[in-house]
Each structure stands twice: as structure tokens, then as C-alpha cells.
Design a protein around this motif. Structure first.
Motif, PDB file in Angstrom:
ATOM      1  N   VAL A 229      27.273  29.951  -8.883  1.00 31.21           N
ATOM      2  CA  VAL A 229      26.105  29.533  -9.663  1.00 31.21           C
ATOM      3  C   VAL A 229      26.591  28.703 -10.848  1.00 31.21           C
ATOM      4  O   VAL A 229      27.285  29.195 -11.720  1.00 31.21           O
ATOM      5  N   MET A 230      26.220  27.433 -10.840  1.00 29.34           N
ATOM      6  CA  MET A 230      26.635  26.520 -11.907  1.00 29.34           C
ATOM      7  C   MET A 230      25.646  26.508 -13.067  1.00 29.34           C
ATOM      8  O   MET A 230      26.022  26.260 -14.203  1.00 29.34           O
ATOM      9  N   ALA A 231      24.383  26.735 -12.757  1.00 34.83           N
ATOM     10  CA  ALA A 231      23.353  26.742 -13.783  1.00 34.83           C
ATOM     11  C   ALA A 231      22.236  27.657 -13.314  1.00 34.83           C
ATOM     12  O   ALA A 231      21.978  27.783 -12.116  1.00 34.83           O
ATOM     13  N   CYS A 232      21.593  28.299 -14.271  1.00 33.73           N
ATOM     14  CA  CYS A 232      20.470  29.177 -13.959  1.00 33.73           C
ATOM     15  C   CYS A 232      19.510  29.118 -15.135  1.00 33.73           C
ATOM     16  O   CYS A 232      19.926  29.212 -16.292  1.00 33.73           O
ATOM     17  N   TYR A 233      18.233  28.986 -14.820  1.00 37.53           N
ATOM     18  CA  TYR A 233      17.217  28.854 -15.860  1.00 37.53           C
ATOM     19  C   TYR A 233      16.071  29.813 -15.599  1.00 37.53           C
ATOM     20  O   TYR A 233      15.565  29.888 -14.476  1.00 37.53           O
ATOM     21  N   LEU A 234      15.652  30.539 -16.613  1.00 37.46           N
ATOM     22  CA  LEU A 234      14.412  31.306 -16.579  1.00 37.46           C
ATOM     23  C   LEU A 234      13.330  30.311 -16.961  1.00 37.46           C
ATOM     24  O   LEU A 234      13.393  29.689 -18.032  1.00 37.46           O
ATOM     25  N   VAL A 235      12.353  30.114 -16.083  1.00 39.56           N
ATOM     26  CA  VAL A 235      11.369  29.056 -16.283  1.00 39.56           C
ATOM     27  C   VAL A 235       9.942  29.606 -16.273  1.00 39.56           C
ATOM     28  O   VAL A 235       9.693  30.716 -15.804  1.00 39.56           O
ATOM     29  N   SER A 236       9.029  28.811 -16.772  1.00 38.17           N
ATOM     30  CA  SER A 236       7.619  29.148 -16.637  1.00 38.17           C
ATOM     31  C   SER A 236       7.085  28.393 -15.425  1.00 38.17           C
ATOM     32  O   SER A 236       7.653  27.390 -15.015  1.00 38.17           O
ATOM     33  N   GLY A 237       6.021  28.882 -14.851  1.00 40.43           N
ATOM     34  CA  GLY A 237       5.448  28.201 -13.696  1.00 40.43           C
ATOM     35  C   GLY A 237       5.260  29.140 -12.523  1.00 40.43           C
ATOM     36  O   GLY A 237       5.044  30.332 -12.697  1.00 40.43           O
ATOM     37  N   ASN A 238       5.383  28.598 -11.316  1.00 40.66           N
ATOM     38  CA  ASN A 238       5.098  29.357 -10.099  1.00 40.66           C
ATOM     39  C   ASN A 238       6.232  30.271  -9.653  1.00 40.66           C
ATOM     40  O   ASN A 238       6.065  31.051  -8.722  1.00 40.66           O
ATOM     41  N   PHE A 239       7.399  30.153 -10.259  1.00 38.70           N
ATOM     42  CA  PHE A 239       8.527  31.031  -9.945  1.00 38.70           C
ATOM     43  C   PHE A 239       9.224  31.363 -11.255  1.00 38.70           C
ATOM     44  O   PHE A 239       8.876  30.830 -12.309  1.00 38.70           O
ATOM     45  N   ASP A 240      10.207  32.267 -11.198  1.00 44.98           N
ATOM     46  CA  ASP A 240      10.818  32.772 -12.424  1.00 44.98           C
ATOM     47  C   ASP A 240      12.168  32.156 -12.764  1.00 44.98           C
ATOM     48  O   ASP A 240      12.468  31.903 -13.920  1.00 44.98           O
ATOM     49  N   TYR A 241      13.016  31.951 -11.766  1.00 40.14           N
ATOM     50  CA  TYR A 241      14.359  31.428 -12.000  1.00 40.14           C
ATOM     51  C   TYR A 241      14.626  30.222 -11.118  1.00 40.14           C
ATOM     52  O   TYR A 241      14.218  30.192  -9.962  1.00 40.14           O
ATOM     53  N   LEU A 242      15.345  29.270 -11.684  1.00 39.27           N
ATOM     54  CA  LEU A 242      15.852  28.139 -10.917  1.00 39.27           C
ATOM     55  C   LEU A 242      17.368  28.201 -11.003  1.00 39.27           C
ATOM     56  O   LEU A 242      17.942  28.207 -12.093  1.00 39.27           O
ATOM     57  N   VAL A 243      18.002  28.281  -9.829  1.00 34.67           N
ATOM     58  CA  VAL A 243      19.452  28.427  -9.746  1.00 34.67           C
ATOM     59  C   VAL A 243      20.045  27.182  -9.099  1.00 34.67           C
ATOM     60  O   VAL A 243      19.535  26.700  -8.089  1.00 34.67           O
TER      61      VAL A 243
ATOM     62  N   HIS B 278      12.800  30.250  -2.551  1.00 35.18           N
ATOM     63  CA  HIS B 278      12.665  28.968  -1.864  1.00 35.18           C
ATOM     64  C   HIS B 278      13.903  28.170  -2.207  1.00 35.18           C
ATOM     65  O   HIS B 278      14.312  28.115  -3.365  1.00 35.18           O
ATOM     66  N   SER B 279      14.488  27.558  -1.207  1.00 33.84           N
ATOM     67  CA  SER B 279      15.724  26.817  -1.420  1.00 33.84           C
ATOM     68  C   SER B 279      15.548  25.344  -1.081  1.00 33.84           C
ATOM     69  O   SER B 279      14.748  24.981  -0.220  1.00 33.84           O
TER      70      SER B 279
ATOM     71  N   VAL C 237      22.805  23.094  -3.794  1.00 37.77           N
ATOM     72  CA  VAL C 237      21.586  23.816  -3.459  1.00 37.77           C
ATOM     73  C   VAL C 237      20.879  24.262  -4.737  1.00 37.77           C
ATOM     74  O   VAL C 237      21.523  24.686  -5.695  1.00 37.77           O
ATOM     75  N   PHE C 238      19.559  24.154  -4.722  1.00 37.72           N
ATOM     76  CA  PHE C 238      18.731  24.736  -5.778  1.00 37.72           C
ATOM     77  C   PHE C 238      17.902  25.846  -5.150  1.00 37.72           C
ATOM     78  O   PHE C 238      17.367  25.682  -4.047  1.00 37.72           O
ATOM     79  N   VAL C 239      17.809  26.977  -5.842  1.00 38.64           N
ATOM     80  CA  VAL C 239      17.060  28.122  -5.330  1.00 38.64           C
ATOM     81  C   VAL C 239      16.043  28.550  -6.379  1.00 38.64           C
ATOM     82  O   VAL C 239      16.398  28.772  -7.539  1.00 38.64           O
ATOM     83  N   GLU C 240      14.790  28.627  -5.957  1.00 37.94           N
ATOM     84  CA  GLU C 240      13.737  29.185  -6.804  1.00 37.94           C
ATOM     85  C   GLU C 240      13.634  30.663  -6.471  1.00 37.94           C
ATOM     86  O   GLU C 240      13.556  31.036  -5.296  1.00 37.94           O
TER      87      GLU C 240
END
Length: 155
Positions: A95-109, A137-138, A68-71
Motif C-alpha cells: 500500500v503506497m497511499a491510503c485515504y479516508l474519504v467522504s462520499g460513497n465509500f470510506d477508504y481509497l487505497v 471495488h477495484s 491498483v486502486f481499491v475503494e
């Protein structure tokens, strides 16, 4: 550390694919004797270029069939909030990976789980533990087309 030369990059390329290769065989593949090859590997380990070695485990073999990926979008953004989110997500073993990202949401898990009830529990835990969540959003993966930890190293 000094800049990586062509030989260092060749070593890294091979070690990504064959982490258990012997220093003798590695040296043969790159054209060095065992001692200088091993010294280069040790130097890259000491300097943090090589961060570790691991076994790649088939998720199905340990029952982790759900990917699963969660925004996650936060209502408030600040250094303090980002630190709190980081601390909360670092302590969630699913949680295997988590990223603080730019764009329409803040984190991708990215999370690997046994089944949908585990996903529901994880999402609930994430939304309870992180400060000021606004929305999530998942995406449940139906088929893994490619998943690799090997980087393309040019030399």
C-alpha cells in the motif's frame, strides 16, 4: 513555524523538482547567498515543512508494473474502527497511499504490485485484516497519464 514568505515558497518549489541541488546553486536561483539559503532550508526541515527527500524509482525497473486502486466501504463507522483500519493498512508494504474519504465509500487505497496474483493476495489481506468490511471495488490502471508528487506552490 512562522508563515512561509515568497522566498521560502520559491525554495520549496525548486526542492520539489531538484531535491539534490546544492545550497549554493539553490541560493543562486532564488537570489540569496549560500548561508541564509541553507538556514531557511534547515528551518523548514526542523519545523516539518520539509518532511524528507527521496529518490523517485521507476516502478517497471523493480517489477512493480501493476497499479491498483481499491475503494473500501465499511459496514460500521466509528473512531475505533477507523483506528483499526489505519493500523492495518499502515503495515502493508504494498500500500503506497491510503485515504479516508467522504462520499460513497470510506477508504481509497493505492497499491503497486508485480502481478495479478499479488493483487488477489493484497485484497484478501485487506479484507481479512480490517474490521467490518462491507464491500470493495477495484480499478486496475491501464495507462498512467500523470503521476507526480510535486505540488503547485504559488508565491
Amino acid at each position: 513555524m512562522a508563515e512561509l514568505d515568497r522566498i521560502d515558497k520559491k525554495i520549496l518549489d525548486i526542492l520539489q523538482r531538484q531535491g539534490r541541488i546544492s545550497m549554493t546553486e539553490l541560493g543562486e536561483q532564488i537570489g540569496l547567498s549560500t548561508s541564509p539559503c541553507a538556514e531557511r532550508v534547515r528551518r523548514m526541515e526542523r519545523s516539518g515543512v520539509i518532511t524528507g527527500y527521496h529518490a523517485q524509482v521507476d516502478p517497471k525497473s523493480v517489477g512493480k508494473t501493476l497499479l491498483v486502486f481499491v475503494e473500501i466501504t465499511l459496514t460500521t463507522k466509528s473512531g475505533d474502527v477507523f483506528d483499526q483500519v489505519r493500523k492495518a493498512l499502515l503495515h502493508m508494504p504494498e500500500v503506497m497511499a491510503c485515504y479516508l474519504v467522504s462520499g460513497n465509500f470510506d477508504y481509497l487505497v493505492k497499491a503497486r504490485l508485480n502481478a495479478m496474483p499479488d493483487y488477489r493476495d493484497l485484497l484478501s489481506s485487506i479484507l481479512q485484516k480490517i474490521p467490518v468490511p462491507s464491500q470493495s471495488h477495484s480499478y486496475v490502471v491501464m495507462e498512467e497519464v500523470k503521476d507526480t508528487a510535486i505540488m503547485n506552490i504559488t508565491f
